[in-house]
Design a protein around this motif. Sequence first.
Motif, mmCIF file in Angstrom:
data_model
loop_
_atom_site.group_PDB
_atom_site.id
_atom_site.type_symbol
_atom_site.label_atom_id
_atom_site.label_comp_id
_atom_site.label_asym_id
_atom_site.label_seq_id
_atom_site.Cartn_x
_atom_site.Cartn_y
_atom_site.Cartn_z
ATOM 1 N N GLN A 1 10.230 7.081 -0.563
ATOM 2 C CA GLN A 1 10.227 7.041 -2.347
ATOM 3 C C GLN A 1 10.123 5.720 -3.009
ATOM 4 O O GLN A 1 10.284 4.166 -2.423
ATOM 5 C CB GLN A 1 11.114 7.523 -2.214
ATOM 6 C CG GLN A 1 11.443 8.317 -1.510
ATOM 7 C CD GLN A 1 11.433 10.201 -1.459
ATOM 8 O OE1 GLN A 1 10.885 10.370 -2.453
ATOM 9 N NE2 GLN A 1 10.430 10.270 -0.307
ATOM 10 N N SER B 1 10.795 13.323 1.064
ATOM 11 C CA SER B 1 11.596 13.748 0.390
ATOM 12 C C SER B 1 12.737 13.200 0.936
ATOM 13 O O SER B 1 13.794 13.037 -0.010
ATOM 14 C CB SER B 1 11.941 14.656 0.177
ATOM 15 O OG SER B 1 11.989 15.874 0.837
ATOM 16 N N LYS B 2 13.584 13.285 2.194
ATOM 17 C CA LYS B 2 15.317 13.132 2.367
ATOM 18 C C LYS B 2 14.780 11.823 3.115
ATOM 19 O O LYS B 2 15.821 11.103 3.639
ATOM 20 C CB LYS B 2 15.119 13.593 4.007
ATOM 21 C CG LYS B 2 15.254 15.781 3.356
ATOM 22 C CD LYS B 2 14.950 16.245 4.844
ATOM 23 C CE LYS B 2 16.250 16.526 5.354
ATOM 24 N NZ LYS B 2 16.279 17.247 6.553
ATOM 25 N N ASP C 1 7.911 16.084 4.362
ATOM 26 C CA ASP C 1 7.617 15.839 2.629
ATOM 27 C C ASP C 1 7.612 14.255 2.578
ATOM 28 O O ASP C 1 7.325 13.016 1.527
ATOM 29 C CB ASP C 1 7.202 16.871 1.641
ATOM 30 C CG ASP C 1 8.445 16.960 1.534
ATOM 31 O OD1 ASP C 1 9.459 15.837 1.663
ATOM 32 O OD2 ASP C 1 8.313 17.782 0.118
#
Length: 257
Positions: free
Chosen positions: A175, A84-85, A82
């Motif tokens: 992000q 997020s990393k 997704d």
Amino acid sequence: MCVNDVLAQGAEPLIFLDYVALGHNIPAKVEAIVAGVAEGCRQAGCALVGGETAEMPGMYEDGEYDIAGYTTGVVEKSKLIDGSKVKVGDVLVGVASSGVHSNGFSLVRKIVADAGLSYDTPIAEFGYRKLGEVLLTPTKIYVKQMLEVIRQCDVHGICHITGGGFDENIPRVLQPGQGLEIQEGTWEILPVFKMLEKWGNVPHREMFNIFNMGIGMIAVLDPSEADKAISILKDRGEKAAVIGKVTDKPGVNIVLQ
């Protein structure tokens, strides 16, 4: 396109359904359409479990048809990709496209019409293949190749380059506060894009905001994983290369040649 979309979350497509609408049901034509869908399913490793055919005279002219598709994929929640990393310093491994894929055709049609070209015209820059044949080169399906990368590498994000090109698709995995730097020249821009740019007098930078420009799929990984991912893809017949990186400067910066 559907199976590539679910792949962007790390999901393996399981089933596919199709829908074909046309003015008059010509069995041989429907058979040819469904055969193409079935071949795509074989490439993706999913099952064509059903579909619907709608005959609507008055809605579609003779020779016209419409087709839509739906897929269901599965991924363990713990393995969902997704974005997020994704972190600053990660690299973008781009995988070559087969052509225009299925996006930007409103502009393509306008360019062809305004330039007075015929889809039956052999084009020297395309090895004297007909323009229509080149434009309708089937979309590359990346499922089996990319699933192997996901299995063997720690993939932080996957971007399917569809409508909106680089500018709208890649930032979806970033992000807040992150951006991209992409280096033109690290991959081959296919002749079809060069000719569309020339025929339509489209600004070079704008081409990246419309088309895939020769990159159909991108994996975002730590730099230490890049060579492994590229090797996996090349072993499966794909052209792949590091085409850029994640930065701490928001926006999509494409370093043009």
